[in-house]
Write a protein that holds these residues in place. Structure first.
Motif, PDB file in Angstrom:
ATOM      1  N   ASP A 112      24.060 -20.756 -24.689  1.00  0.00           N
ATOM      2  CA  ASP A 112      25.474 -20.417 -24.885  1.00  0.00           C
ATOM      3  C   ASP A 112      25.933 -19.306 -23.958  1.00  0.00           C
ATOM      4  O   ASP A 112      26.994 -18.736 -24.124  1.00  0.00           O
ATOM      5  CB  ASP A 112      25.718 -20.017 -26.351  1.00  0.00           C
ATOM      6  CG  ASP A 112      24.885 -18.799 -26.758  1.00  0.00           C
ATOM      7  OD1 ASP A 112      24.071 -18.320 -25.931  1.00  0.00           O
ATOM      8  OD2 ASP A 112      25.036 -18.321 -27.895  1.00  0.00           O
ATOM      9  N   GLY A 113      25.112 -18.984 -22.983  1.00  0.00           N
ATOM     10  CA  GLY A 113      25.488 -17.946 -22.024  1.00  0.00           C
ATOM     11  C   GLY A 113      25.014 -16.563 -22.442  1.00  0.00           C
ATOM     12  O   GLY A 113      25.080 -15.623 -21.656  1.00  0.00           O
ATOM     13  N   GLU A 114      24.543 -16.440 -23.693  1.00  0.00           N
ATOM     14  CA  GLU A 114      24.032 -15.158 -24.157  1.00  0.00           C
ATOM     15  C   GLU A 114      22.520 -15.136 -23.947  1.00  0.00           C
ATOM     16  O   GLU A 114      21.860 -16.167 -23.961  1.00  0.00           O
ATOM     17  CB  GLU A 114      24.348 -14.963 -25.641  1.00  0.00           C
ATOM     18  CG  GLU A 114      25.843 -14.915 -25.942  1.00  0.00           C
ATOM     19  CD  GLU A 114      26.529 -13.748 -25.265  1.00  0.00           C
ATOM     20  OE1 GLU A 114      25.984 -12.617 -25.296  1.00  0.00           O
ATOM     21  OE2 GLU A 114      27.615 -13.962 -24.668  1.00  0.00           O
ATOM     22  N   MET A 115      21.987 -13.932 -23.815  1.00  0.00           N
ATOM     23  CA  MET A 115      20.546 -13.814 -23.615  1.00  0.00           C
ATOM     24  C   MET A 115      19.801 -14.228 -24.882  1.00  0.00           C
ATOM     25  O   MET A 115      20.210 -13.889 -25.987  1.00  0.00           O
ATOM     26  CB  MET A 115      20.187 -12.370 -23.283  1.00  0.00           C
ATOM     27  CG  MET A 115      18.704 -12.174 -23.075  1.00  0.00           C
ATOM     28  SD  MET A 115      18.368 -10.598 -22.317  1.00  0.00           S
ATOM     29  CE  MET A 115      16.582 -10.606 -22.289  1.00  0.00           C
ATOM     30  N   ILE A 116      18.709 -14.934 -24.690  1.00  0.00           N
ATOM     31  CA  ILE A 116      17.888 -15.283 -25.850  1.00  0.00           C
ATOM     32  C   ILE A 116      17.268 -13.990 -26.393  1.00  0.00           C
ATOM     33  O   ILE A 116      16.786 -13.154 -25.621  1.00  0.00           O
ATOM     34  CB  ILE A 116      16.825 -16.343 -25.487  1.00  0.00           C
ATOM     35  CG1 ILE A 116      16.152 -16.866 -26.746  1.00  0.00           C
ATOM     36  CG2 ILE A 116      15.801 -15.815 -24.470  1.00  0.00           C
ATOM     37  CD1 ILE A 116      15.398 -18.156 -26.547  1.00  0.00           C
ATOM     38  N   THR A 117      17.319 -13.817 -27.720  1.00  0.00           N
ATOM     39  CA  THR A 117      16.855 -12.554 -28.306  1.00  0.00           C
ATOM     40  C   THR A 117      15.473 -12.741 -28.928  1.00  0.00           C
ATOM     41  O   THR A 117      15.068 -13.862 -29.222  1.00  0.00           O
ATOM     42  CB  THR A 117      17.824 -12.093 -29.423  1.00  0.00           C
ATOM     43  OG1 THR A 117      17.809 -13.079 -30.459  1.00  0.00           O
ATOM     44  CG2 THR A 117      19.235 -11.921 -28.878  1.00  0.00           C
ATOM     45  N   PRO A 118      14.792 -11.620 -29.196  1.00  0.00           N
ATOM     46  CA  PRO A 118      13.514 -11.719 -29.912  1.00  0.00           C
ATOM     47  C   PRO A 118      13.703 -12.417 -31.262  1.00  0.00           C
ATOM     48  O   PRO A 118      12.848 -13.203 -31.678  1.00  0.00           O
ATOM     49  CB  PRO A 118      13.099 -10.251 -30.096  1.00  0.00           C
ATOM     50  CG  PRO A 118      13.769  -9.544 -28.947  1.00  0.00           C
ATOM     51  CD  PRO A 118      15.062 -10.250 -28.729  1.00  0.00           C
TER      52      PRO A 118
END
Lengths: 386, 275, 68
Positions: A365-371
């Motif tokens: 979705d354009g956001e960084m994948i988070t932990p």
């Protein structure tokens, strides 16, 4: 004025690191066309290259950029361009030319979301397969990546060294996050890293020189284009003098040489970083900005006793399949963390003994994948629910 | 071995004139780089003993820009066909002209795509026939001289294969000129253009170059009063030298206006921090 | 010692396009039965070089030799 000094710690953007590391590696010719999120590389080099006697030119498009880098590289200069997905698409024809004519150069692709103009200012890792198969025809390609600025500095030097050693284009594939993030980076001292210079021919003037006759180790001793040996360079299949040939033997030998010089040296071209891989029950595999989140969750889960490990791929192509198979043998699950609909995950599935145990943790979705994104997937795999 | 071009092809005459021009200038072969694109015209590079490069369709000038910037002492010659120069490579052409980089562009204009078998080009006259224009070309052609002029080329000439002596002289002057030089050569393609347009053989086509051209005066003007002609009568094509002017050359400008000041600044900054 | 000139034709390179024949001001050249150029009337040649510079196949050369 903007200058960097070896031995000092600078607070830089990833794109600026690419520029500084390239200068450290001896790059003296840059041609490019502005494109988000890679433009700071061109801006930094427009300022910095002339300070070290180098040349920087803004071309009319990405096609012209890569073509002029090929021209400059043939004269003996280390050359580079930088772009993002749409610009890299335009460069594909010239990438094939550089492969066929065996011209060393480095291309930095700072990925944005695609397809098409996509998400210019957001995170994505959707160009992995474009890098592998973007140009037409069979070919081998080298693609390196990094997730931290210190690693990126070293990766850029590696890229130039590999490209000079094997006379091949090398793609450094980073993403918007690594490109735009600022973090401290120590500028290495001169001589701290070994730099590979071009292998030059020792055939004397007026003696028949074979620019395209590889040595046994696959390397081609070069004569600077414009120097004392006159020869031909072409994108057509060619003989050892560089003149076009459609002789089946010549054609067969050349395509095998172009593939083998890289595919047979996978071991020398494989760079990875590993954390807790020896006892890992859940093995994460990642690269670029995604590897930062993967490392975070791996350390977090280790702290609560989960046997999680991480392989960060710094070489994406040629894909280090044997190493992945070896490391993942003891793992119950393998989770590939990447910001696309699944690209490297297919290579991992093809490499491991039990592909049904390979899962994709992604975000598109354009956001960084988070932990947390990775943690949720792992809980689902383990049947614990989110 | 005979070359690959068809009998009567004008491109051979361009090769002939070019070799004479280089001989006239007494250039060292090691100092010349010839970079071609793709097409019949691009094959000229295979018949000269210089540093030669056969590149991608339309991209020769971009490759040339890199080579010239990296090694400004080399003489860089770029032979191109209609498509190389003005269709797929049109953008590189106008930008090379705008920069005034010291490269000699030879545009071998035969009004057709020969290598692929006779398709219309951006230099095919409106109404002419081609395999992709079976009802006649609808497109209007570029005027290479006007285009090069507007784009900023500092040396512009047009000649024909009939005028082989002028061609040799103009090519020599273009190679000597410091800046972006353009020489358009009207060249016959009897095999495709000639057959598709009932233009006769190579001789008939060259006779037309002789009869339907007019030489420009020394200052580049076209002789005769051409104003008020509204009858659509066939205008002769002006040939000769249209422009030769001094303008800062790109590599030179980069060296003096960018590299030298930057080096100077960097050195003085280094002095400031040293103990 | 005088200089002798002659027209040298490379028959292997000649493709018989007729350009040299058509533009020769003195009708010195012709095509033979194989369609290759031959020097028919060498004595009429005025050494203008038009054939040499217009030959697309670089098949005609004016050769200058020292006469014995």
């Amino acid at each position: 004025m903007t200058q960097t000094r070896s031995g000092t710690v600078e607070f830089l953007q990833g794109n600026e690191v690419c520029a500084e590391a390239a200068i450290y590696a001896g790059m003296r010719f840059y041609a490019g066309y502005p494109i988000t999120p890679s433009t700071e590389i061109a801006e930094r080099l427009a300022l910095r290259l002339p300070q070290v006697g180098g040349t920087c030119i803004q071309m009319e498009d990405e096609i012209g950029s890569l073509c002029s880098v090929i021209g400059a590289s043939l004269t003996g200069m280390k050359g580079m361009t930088a772009t993002s997905g749409p610009g890299y698409s335009l460069m594909q024809e010239a990438v094939g030319y550089a492969i066929m004519a065996e011209v060393p150069l480095v291309i930095v692709d700072v990925q944005r979301g695609g397809p098409s103009t996509g998400l210019p200012t957001h995170a994505s890792q959707g160009d992995v397969m474009q890098v592998r198969w973007g140009t037409h025809g069979d070919h081998a390609i080298v693609c390196l990546s990094a997730s931290t600025h210190q690693d990126l500095f070293e990766t850029m030097i590696r890229a130039f060294n590999v490209s000079e050693t094997f006379r091949t284009p090398v793609i450094v594939l980073i993403d918007e996050i690594v490109g735009h993030m600022r973090e401290p980076v120590r500028i290495p001292d001169a001589g701290e890293y070994e730099l590979t210079e071009r292998l030059l021919t020792n055939v004397p003037r007026d003696v028949d020189y074979h620019p395209y006759l590889p040595r046994e180790d696959g390397r081609l001793p070069m004569s600077h284009f414009g120097g004392e040996h006159r020869y031909n360079v072409t994108g057509l299949y060619h003989d050892m003098w560089g003149f076009p040939s459609d002789n089946p033997q010549v054609t067969n030998d050349l395509i095998h040489h172009l593939m083998n010089k890289l595919e047979n040296r996978k071991r020398d071209l494989t760079f990875t970083k590993e954390w807790n891989t020896t006892d890992a029950d859940i093995m994460l595999i990642s690269y670029g900005a995604s590897a930062r989140s993967a490392r975070h969750i791996m350390e977090d889960r280790r702290a609560v006793g989960m046997r999680m490990g991480l392989i960060e791929l710094q070489t994406l192509w040629p894909f280090p399949g044997e190493l992945i198979r070896e490391r993942c043998r003891g793992a119950s699950y393998v989770v590939v963390v990447e910001m696309n609909m699944g690209q490297i995950v297919h290579e991992v599935k093809a490499a491991v003994e039990r592909p049904e145990r390979v899962f994709l943790a992604n975000r598109v979705d354009g956001e960084m994948i988070t932990p947390a994104d990775i943690k949720h997937l792992v809980r689902v795999i383990q049947g614990k629910g989110i | 071995m005979p070359h690959i071009w068809c009998p009567g092809c004008g491109h051979g005459i361009v090769l002939n004139s070019l070799l004479r021009a280089v001989e006239k200038l007494q250039l060292e072969r090691n100092d010349i780089v010839m970079i071609s694109g793709i097409g019949c015209s691009a094959r000229i590079q295979g018949y000269v003993d210089f540093h030669t490069m056969h590149t991608l369709h339309g991209r020769a000038l971009a490759f040339a820009t890199g080579i010239k910037m990296a090694w400004p002492l080399l003489k860089v010659i770029v032979p191109m066909g209609d498509g190389d120069a003005l269709a797929i490579g049109g953008n590189h052409f106008i930008h090379a002209a705008r920069r005034n980089i010291d490269v000699t562009a030879i545009i071998m204009n035969n009004s057709i795509y020969g290598m692929t078998g006779g398709q219309h080009s951006p230099l095919t006259q409106c109404g002419d026939h081609a395999t992709t224009a079976p009802y006649g070309t609808v497109d209007s052609p570029f005027d290479v001289v006007q285009l090069a002029s507007a784009a900023g080329a500092s040396f512009i000439a047009r000649t024909t294969t009939y005028h082989a002596r002028d061609m040799t002289r103009l090519l020599a002057a273009a190679i000597e000129h410091k800046g972006f030089s353009v020489v358009e050569v009207l060249s016959q393609c009897p095999t495709y253009y000639g057959r598709k347009n009932d233009a006769g053989d190579a001789v008939a086509m060259m006779e037309r170059f002789r009869d339907e051209t007019v030489k420009v005066t020394a200052d580049g003007a076209v002789p005769g009063d051409r104003s008020g002609r509204m009858d659509g009568a066939h205008e002769p094509v002006p040939v000769g030298l249209f422009r030769r002017e001094e303008r800062p050359e790109y590599c030179e400008a980069y060296r003096t206006r960018v590299m030298e000041p930057a080096l100077e600044q960097a050195q003085s900054a280094a002095r400031d921090v040293s103990p | 010692m005088s200089v002798e000139r002659r027209l040298d034709v490379n028959r292997h390179w000649c493709k018989g396009c007729r350009i040299c024949v058509a533009f020769c001001p003195r009708n010195v050249l012709a095509l033979d039965r194989e369609g290759k150029v031959v020097v028919m009337r060498p004595d009429d040649c005025i050494w203008c070089g038009d054939c040499e510079i217009r030959c697309p196949d670089l098949a005609i050369t004016i050769v200058k030799e020292a006469a014995s």
